[in-house]
Each structure stands twice: as structure tokens, then as C-alpha cells.
Design an enzyme around this catalytic site. Structure first.
Site, PDB file in Angstrom:
ATOM      1  N   ARG A 242      17.769  -2.270  60.197  1.00  0.00           N
ATOM      2  CA  ARG A 242      17.345  -2.290  61.605  1.00  0.00           C
ATOM      3  C   ARG A 242      16.014  -3.005  61.793  1.00  0.00           C
ATOM      4  O   ARG A 242      15.753  -3.582  62.857  1.00  0.00           O
ATOM      5  CB  ARG A 242      17.277  -0.858  62.145  1.00  0.00           C
ATOM      6  CG  ARG A 242      17.159  -0.768  63.684  1.00  0.00           C
ATOM      7  CD  ARG A 242      17.371   0.654  64.151  1.00  0.00           C
ATOM      8  NE  ARG A 242      17.352   0.758  65.613  1.00  0.00           N
ATOM      9  CZ  ARG A 242      16.399   1.372  66.309  1.00  0.00           C
ATOM     10  NH1 ARG A 242      15.377   1.948  65.683  1.00  0.00           N
ATOM     11  NH2 ARG A 242      16.463   1.430  67.626  1.00  0.00           N
TER      12      ARG A 242
ATOM     13  N   ILE B 270      16.628  -2.495  72.070  1.00  0.00           N
ATOM     14  CA  ILE B 270      17.577  -2.181  71.002  1.00  0.00           C
ATOM     15  C   ILE B 270      17.837  -0.684  71.129  1.00  0.00           C
ATOM     16  O   ILE B 270      16.903   0.119  71.191  1.00  0.00           O
ATOM     17  CB  ILE B 270      17.026  -2.566  69.607  1.00  0.00           C
ATOM     18  CG1 ILE B 270      18.022  -2.203  68.493  1.00  0.00           C
ATOM     19  CG2 ILE B 270      15.664  -1.957  69.335  1.00  0.00           C
ATOM     20  CD1 ILE B 270      17.610  -2.719  67.115  1.00  0.00           C
ATOM     21  N   SER B 271      19.091  -0.303  71.237  1.00  0.00           N
ATOM     22  CA  SER B 271      19.441   1.082  71.550  1.00  0.00           C
ATOM     23  C   SER B 271      19.018   2.047  70.449  1.00  0.00           C
ATOM     24  O   SER B 271      18.891   1.685  69.276  1.00  0.00           O
ATOM     25  CB  SER B 271      20.952   1.209  71.774  1.00  0.00           C
ATOM     26  OG  SER B 271      21.352   0.546  72.946  1.00  0.00           O
ATOM     27  N   GLN B 272      18.823   3.288  70.853  1.00  0.00           N
ATOM     28  CA  GLN B 272      18.559   4.377  69.920  1.00  0.00           C
ATOM     29  C   GLN B 272      19.718   4.458  68.920  1.00  0.00           C
ATOM     30  O   GLN B 272      20.889   4.374  69.309  1.00  0.00           O
ATOM     31  CB  GLN B 272      18.459   5.676  70.724  1.00  0.00           C
ATOM     32  CG  GLN B 272      18.296   6.929  69.909  1.00  0.00           C
ATOM     33  CD  GLN B 272      18.495   8.171  70.762  1.00  0.00           C
ATOM     34  OE1 GLN B 272      19.053   8.092  71.864  1.00  0.00           O
ATOM     35  NE2 GLN B 272      18.056   9.311  70.266  1.00  0.00           N
TER      36      GLN B 272
END
Length: 208
Positions: A32, A58-60
Site C-alpha cells: 500500500r 485511497i480508501s480505508q
């Protein structure tokens, strides 16, 4: 060997109800930190959403895992992603299926995402600069469609591009958003509400 930061995140995701080991394995394999700005690298394995520029995020990791799990993918699933963004969700999908199609409205985000994905030797991905509301008709139908930004209502073009038995997972709403799962059964669409969420809006029409 999974490092401590990765293992901590995986443990958190399991505690939050993520059960699909294939999804967890994909999350452990995608670095990530490669998808966030250097200023946020130290937060890359935390279970939080992070800014990526152009008003996008950027999503959880929990939300990435939850939405991916809801798609019930097999390696043969034909997948469409609306909102390439950083490319992180795209990379997770690419570890789970033979091929991923992804549409991004913001050209600079699409370019950087393609570069990152190539650097990670993920070549089973087709990206397109376009309006996510319109899907990708030329590549339809799809077994699974995932939308990583929230429209105020479910786009009809995406419903029409869903194959028989296919699943669409997306956040819907303006101020009050909910995650929905839509399953196609012939001419009918079965809609389930999953949970309350918070996403950036899915902008219609205008390319950037």
C-alpha cells in the site's frame, strides 16, 4: 513472511468481520505504501483512508476488503472498477481475477496508477480515461462491478452492463451515503443495503 505492520492490519480486518482469506491474502501482497504520497508512507498500513490529490482518496483498507469480499469473485470473474484512483483497489482485484477493467475520470490519476501497476508487474489490467457513470460498454457484460466514489443514485448504464448473476457494489447518496450490493436476476435487480459509508462523489460527465 508478513511483516508486523501488515499482520496487525490483517488482524484488524478479521476482527471487523472480513472472512475471505483470498481477499486478505491479496491485501497482504499489495504494498500500500507504493500507492500513497511519500508524506503518508508511515500511515500506509494503518486502517485509514488517505488523500492522493485532486480531491480524491485511497480508501480505508477495511472498505477495500469489505467491498471486494461482497463481489464474491472467482479467478474467471470479468470485473469493472469505476474510479481507478491511486490504483490500489485495482491491484487488489488484479490478484484475484484474470483481468480487470478500470475507468478513471482524472487523467493524471489514471497515468500515475498505470505506472504504479506496471512497476508491480501487474499487467492483467486495462485502464481507460472516461466517465465512470457510463461504465465501459465495449467490454461489457461484467460479472462484477465495483464503484469507488458515490453517485446520488445507481447509474443505469452500470446496471445494464451487469451480466446475469452479476454483482454491483457501490456507495450511494449525497450527505447520507450507504454501501449497496446489487445482484442481477434476469430483468430484476435485488438491492441490499450493507452499511453507512463516506466516499468522495462520483462526478458525472466532466473529464479532468
Amino acid at each position: 513472511m508478513v511483516n508486523n505492520r501488515v499482520q496487525t492490519l490483517l488482524n484488524q480486518l478479521r476482527a471487523q468481520g472480513i472472512k475471505d482469506e483470498r481477499v486478505l491474502e491479496a491485501i497482504s501482497r499489495v504494498p500500500r505504501e507504493k500507492f500513497v504520497d511519500e508524506a503518508f508512507e508511515h500511515k500506509a498500513w494503518e486502517n485509514v483512508a488517505l488523500p492522493i490529490g485532486s480531491g480524491q482518496t485511497i480508501s480505508q483498507p477495511y472498505m477495500v476488503a469489505r467491498m471486494t469480499e461482497l463481489l464474491t469473485l472467482t479467478p474467471a470473474s470479468r470485473v469493472l472498477e469505476i474510479g481507478t484512483g491511486s490504483g490500489y483497489q485495482t491491484a487488489i482485484l488484479a490478484h484475484l481475477v484474470h483481468h480487470v477493467c478500470s475507468v478513471e475520470r482524472i487523467k493524471s490519476l489514471q497515468w500515475h496508477a498505470r505506472r504504479r501497476l506496471k512497476q508491480l508487474d501487474l499487467h492483467n489490467i486495462s485502464t481507460r480515461h472516461g466517465d465512470g457513470w457510463q461504465g465501459w460498454q465495449a467490454r461489457a457484460p461484467f460479472d462484477a462491478i465495483i464503484v469507488t466514489a458515490a453517485p446520488p443514485e445507481i447509474p443505469t448504464a452500470l446496471l445494464s452492463q451487469l451480466d446475469e448473476g452479476g454483482i454491483l457494489v457501490l456507495p450511494v447518496g449525497d450527505e447520507q451515503q450507504v454501501l449497496k450490493r446489487v445482484r442481477r436476476r434476469g430483468s430484476e435487480f435485488i438491492i441490499d443495503t450493507v452499511e453507512a459509508v463516506r466516499f468522495v462523489p462520483l462526478v458525472k460527465g466532466e473529464l479532468a
